[in-house]
Write a protein that holds these residues in place. Structure first.
Motif, short mmCIF file in Angstrom:
data_model
loop_
_atom_site.label_atom_id
_atom_site.label_comp_id
_atom_site.label_asym_id
_atom_site.label_seq_id
_atom_site.Cartn_x
_atom_site.Cartn_y
_atom_site.Cartn_z
N LYS A 14 -114.09 -3.53 25.17
CA LYS A 14 -112.68 -3.49 25.53
C LYS A 14 -112.24 -2.04 25.67
O LYS A 14 -112.43 -1.23 24.76
CB LYS A 14 -111.85 -4.22 24.49
CG LYS A 14 -112.14 -5.70 24.49
CD LYS A 14 -111.15 -6.48 23.68
CE LYS A 14 -111.55 -7.94 23.76
NZ LYS A 14 -110.45 -8.81 23.71
N VAL A 53 -108.99 -1.32 27.24
CA VAL A 53 -107.56 -1.33 27.53
C VAL A 53 -106.80 -1.43 26.21
O VAL A 53 -106.93 -2.41 25.48
CB VAL A 53 -107.20 -2.51 28.46
CG1 VAL A 53 -105.70 -2.58 28.69
CG2 VAL A 53 -107.94 -2.40 29.78
N LYS A 98 -102.02 -2.35 28.00
CA LYS A 98 -101.94 -3.80 28.20
C LYS A 98 -100.52 -4.25 28.52
O LYS A 98 -100.30 -5.04 29.44
CB LYS A 98 -102.44 -4.53 26.95
CG LYS A 98 -102.49 -6.02 27.08
CD LYS A 98 -103.01 -6.68 25.83
CE LYS A 98 -104.51 -6.55 25.81
NZ LYS A 98 -105.16 -7.42 24.83
N ARG A 110 -99.63 -3.23 32.03
CA ARG A 110 -100.32 -4.10 32.98
C ARG A 110 -99.66 -5.48 33.05
O ARG A 110 -99.57 -6.06 34.14
CB ARG A 110 -101.79 -4.26 32.58
CG ARG A 110 -102.61 -3.02 32.86
CD ARG A 110 -103.99 -3.14 32.21
NE ARG A 110 -104.72 -1.90 32.34
CZ ARG A 110 -105.57 -1.62 33.33
NH1 ARG A 110 -105.79 -2.51 34.27
NH2 ARG A 110 -106.19 -0.47 33.39
N THR A 114 -107.03 -8.15 33.74
CA THR A 114 -107.47 -6.96 32.99
C THR A 114 -106.66 -6.82 31.70
O THR A 114 -107.20 -6.38 30.68
CB THR A 114 -107.35 -5.67 33.82
OG1 THR A 114 -106.00 -5.46 34.18
CG2 THR A 114 -108.23 -5.72 35.05
N ALA A 115 -105.39 -7.20 31.75
CA ALA A 115 -104.56 -7.11 30.54
C ALA A 115 -105.00 -8.15 29.51
O ALA A 115 -105.15 -7.85 28.32
CB ALA A 115 -103.09 -7.31 30.89
N GLY A 171 -108.62 -7.35 28.34
CA GLY A 171 -108.74 -6.06 27.66
C GLY A 171 -109.82 -5.17 28.23
O GLY A 171 -110.23 -4.21 27.59
N ASN A 175 -108.19 2.15 24.52
CA ASN A 175 -108.25 1.33 23.30
C ASN A 175 -108.82 2.21 22.18
O ASN A 175 -110.00 2.49 22.14
CB ASN A 175 -109.13 0.10 23.52
CG ASN A 175 -109.12 -0.84 22.36
OD1 ASN A 175 -108.34 -0.67 21.43
ND2 ASN A 175 -109.98 -1.84 22.40
#
Length: 68
Positions: free
Chosen positions: A5, A7, A12, A15, A48-49, A52, A65
């Motif tokens: 991960k 993101v 997040k 996004r 993608t959100a 992650g 992240n």
């Protein structure tokens, strides 16, 4: 192969907001082509959100992240 991960929480949230705007715009435009393009783009950003993982971040070596 499991993807790491990359993101983070703020990324997040941005996004998720962007996905909502893109999908809503896709529902509001009259052109069928633009409707498809905006909706698909919104769904990709939403994925993608939710997952992650941003595949575009991998070759650029970006990781928002901080848990990793």
């Amino acid at each position: 192969m499991a993807l790491t991960k990359n993101v983070g929480p703020m990324d997040k949230n941005i996004r998720l907001a962007a996905a909502g705007v893109l999908i809503l715009a896709g529902l509001m435009v009259s052109s069928v082509t633009m409707k498809i393009v905006l909706t698909v783009a919104g769904l990709i950003v939403l994925a993608t959100a939710v997952l992650g993982v941003c595949l575009a971040y991998i070759p650029l070596n970006i990781n928002t992240n901080k848990d990793n």
